[in-house]
Design a protein around this motif. Structure first.
Motif, PDB file in Angstrom:
ATOM      1  N   LEU A  13       0.821  -1.214   0.000  1.00 41.98           N
ATOM      2  CA  LEU A  13       0.000   0.000   0.000  1.00 41.98           C
ATOM      3  C   LEU A  13       0.852   1.260   0.000  1.00 41.98           C
ATOM      4  N   LEU A  14       2.171   1.106   0.094  1.00 41.22           N
ATOM      5  CA  LEU A  14       3.041   2.287   0.106  1.00 41.22           C
ATOM      6  C   LEU A  14       2.772   3.227  -1.073  1.00 41.22           C
ATOM      7  N   PRO A  15       2.661   2.714  -2.307  1.00 39.94           N
ATOM      8  CA  PRO A  15       2.370   3.641  -3.422  1.00 39.94           C
ATOM      9  C   PRO A  15       1.059   4.398  -3.247  1.00 39.94           C
ATOM     10  N   VAL A  16       0.077   3.755  -2.636  1.00 37.11           N
ATOM     11  CA  VAL A  16      -1.195   4.448  -2.390  1.00 37.11           C
ATOM     12  C   VAL A  16      -0.974   5.605  -1.432  1.00 37.11           C
ATOM     13  N   LEU A  17      -0.251   5.342  -0.347  1.00 39.14           N
ATOM     14  CA  LEU A  17       0.012   6.406   0.619  1.00 39.14           C
ATOM     15  C   LEU A  17       0.900   7.484   0.018  1.00 39.14           C
ATOM     16  N   GLN A  18       1.830   7.086  -0.821  1.00 41.16           N
ATOM     17  CA  GLN A  18       2.683   8.083  -1.474  1.00 41.16           C
ATOM     18  C   GLN A  18       1.857   8.986  -2.375  1.00 41.16           C
ATOM     19  N   ALA A  19       0.936   8.389  -3.131  1.00 43.34           N
ATOM     20  CA  ALA A  19       0.095   9.194  -4.018  1.00 43.34           C
ATOM     21  C   ALA A  19      -0.792  10.128  -3.210  1.00 43.34           C
ATOM     22  N   LEU A  20      -1.371   9.619  -2.130  1.00 50.17           N
ATOM     23  CA  LEU A  20      -2.211  10.463  -1.277  1.00 50.17           C
ATOM     24  C   LEU A  20      -1.387  11.588  -0.659  1.00 50.17           C
ATOM     25  N   HIS A  60      14.868   7.682  10.776  1.00 48.75           N
ATOM     26  CA  HIS A  60      15.652   7.318   9.594  1.00 48.75           C
ATOM     27  C   HIS A  60      14.730   6.767   8.514  1.00 48.75           C
ATOM     28  N   LEU A  61      15.170   6.896   7.292  1.00 48.55           N
ATOM     29  CA  LEU A  61      14.379   6.485   6.126  1.00 48.55           C
ATOM     30  C   LEU A  61      15.141   5.438   5.334  1.00 48.55           C
ATOM     31  N   ARG A  62      14.390   4.489   4.803  1.00 44.78           N
ATOM     32  CA  ARG A  62      14.989   3.523   3.882  1.00 44.78           C
ATOM     33  C   ARG A  62      14.435   3.812   2.486  1.00 44.78           C
ATOM     34  N   VAL A  63      15.107   4.685   1.786  1.00 42.81           N
ATOM     35  CA  VAL A  63      14.651   5.074   0.452  1.00 42.81           C
ATOM     36  C   VAL A  63      14.796   3.892  -0.494  1.00 42.81           C
ATOM     37  N   GLY A  64      13.737   3.588  -1.217  1.00 39.06           N
ATOM     38  CA  GLY A  64      13.811   2.543  -2.234  1.00 39.06           C
ATOM     39  C   GLY A  64      13.858   1.134  -1.691  1.00 39.06           C
ATOM     40  N   PRO A  79      10.605  -2.297   7.128  1.00 36.42           N
ATOM     41  CA  PRO A  79      10.048  -0.981   7.477  1.00 36.42           C
ATOM     42  C   PRO A  79      10.565   0.098   6.539  1.00 36.42           C
ATOM     43  N   VAL A  80       9.710   1.067   6.249  1.00 36.87           N
ATOM     44  CA  VAL A  80      10.091   2.168   5.376  1.00 36.87           C
ATOM     45  C   VAL A  80      10.868   3.221   6.162  1.00 36.87           C
ATOM     46  N   HIS A  81      10.518   3.340   7.439  1.00 39.32           N
ATOM     47  CA  HIS A  81      11.249   4.286   8.273  1.00 39.32           C
ATOM     48  C   HIS A  81      11.208   3.782   9.700  1.00 39.32           C
ATOM     49  N   GLY A  82      11.901   4.458  10.571  1.00 44.27           N
ATOM     50  CA  GLY A  82      11.933   4.040  11.958  1.00 44.27           C
ATOM     51  C   GLY A  82      12.362   5.176  12.853  1.00 44.27           C
ATOM     52  N   GLU A  83      12.048   5.022  14.126  1.00 46.42           N
ATOM     53  CA  GLU A  83      12.389   6.059  15.091  1.00 46.42           C
ATOM     54  C   GLU A  83      13.877   6.007  15.413  1.00 46.42           C
TER      55      GLU A  83
END
Lengths: 212, 212
Positions: free
Chosen positions: B90-97, B147-151, B156-160
């Motif tokens: 669902l990441l692309p959906v959230l990115q588009a939103l 932190h972010l995990r680009v690509g 996880p896409v990111h984390g605290e």
DNA sequence: CGGCATCCGTGACGATACTG
DNA sequence: CAGTATCGTCACGGATGCCG
């Protein structure tokens, strides 16, 4: 006119859902991607929505700047609803939802309504994956005929009936093939190779699809 | 356990909304993009959601195959909720939103809640537009560090907190700059040029951003 | 204390009927 | 045709209680 309920979060996704997260709203946008539509037509192609909710959503969308209400010039001076530029920018959201939901389609359930133009978003994806750039494509299904404007930057994304003008390609297929494409089970190239989609037309797109 | 309400339309977008169209569901997914989270943490980062709705949504998402409930190994044997592969898609959906909602952000309203990690989706977009491929990026804001995990294709896409391991780049900026990036008012390259974002790190991404 | 379940008031939703 | 009016039902949000 309630003071619309908000998530009250400083987050762009939450802000988006404040505007289009209500039930039916994104499906109304899906319908309006076909260009200006009358209230009655919207109601007919959104089976299950009640009249008051549809009217309320259209007002909300007008207020949010997603759609406009316009009176057609006589004769037939009816009101039509039309997406604004901002509303049309929701296309990527619907594309992402459509792509994600494809595996959920499965077989048609007895309770499922169907409209030919609901295959527009999946077919747009199939055409994009097949390498189509900007193109006008005519699609003929058993349920009806419509046309797609692949890669169009503005204006309706699709429309009922044959293409207005020279189409770059024309696709004819049966219901099962169209559903398989929508579910993402086969690519357009594969379906053409298997003879399940008939491609006609003289444009580069038609040639490319035929030679796939 | 209601027999979940469906649009009953043979349309992939409608099917997607059958599963994630309910209020709060996509925001719960947004939270779970940070990796496994406990019920209480979810509740804390979703201000406004009532306890029963959160519990109900989590059950629905479990049943729909979007998330799983797992017991952490002792000590601290709490339950955590985690996205499945299907849920992560669902990441692309959230990115588009998120991209669509960016212009709606505007100034922070007094009633708005904020969390540092809500800037993860906008920053992912900024980094992608700045040409970042696959990278581990550390971000330091006044509100907190993450932190972010680009690509990244999975996990996880990111984390605290700081990046677990060597970050490809580290970004430090103030709240106003981060909000301007989220609103899409400035590009990351512009913000770096203007000295509003400090980039450190030895990786190619850090070099590229510094020389922008 | 974390993780819900229960209760309750309000508002949103869905179906039907009705009106300009 | 294009909605508005009415009404029963259900979902939501807030508070509180329970239970390991």
């Amino acid at each position: 006119m309630s003071p619309r309920r908000s998530y009250d979060q400083y987050c762009s996704a939450a802000r988006a859902l404040d505007l289009v997260g209500d039930r039916w709203t994104l499906l109304i946008v899906r319908e309006l991607l076909a260009g200006p539509r009358r209230y009655t037509d919207l109601h007919a192609d959104l089976p299950g929505v009640s009249t008051d909710v549809l009217a309320s959503r259209l007002k909300d969308m007008e207020q949010a700047g997603l759609a406009t209400r316009r009176r057609l010039s006589p004769p037939g001076a009816a009101f039509v609803y039309e997406l604004t530029g901002r509303g049309r920018e929701l296309l990527p959201v619907l594309q992402a939802l459509s792509a994600w939901g494809a595996p959920e389609l499965g077989e048609r359930r007895p309770t499922d309504a169907v409209r030919a133009h609901w295959f527009a978003l999946p077919l747009l994806r199939s055409l994009r994956e097949a390498g189509a750039g900007e193109a006008l494509v005519e699609v003929r299904l058993e349920e009806g005929e419509f046309h797609l404007r692949v890669g169009a930057q503005q204006g309706p994304v699709h429309g009922e009936g044959p293409a207005p003008g020279e189409a770059d390609a024309r696709l004819v297929m049966d219901a099962g093939t169209c559903e398989a494409l929508a579910r993402g089970e086969v690519s357009l190239a594969d379906a053409v190779r298997a003879g399940r989609v008939t491609v006609t037309g003289e444009g580069t797109l038609a040639k490319a699809l035929q030679e796939a």
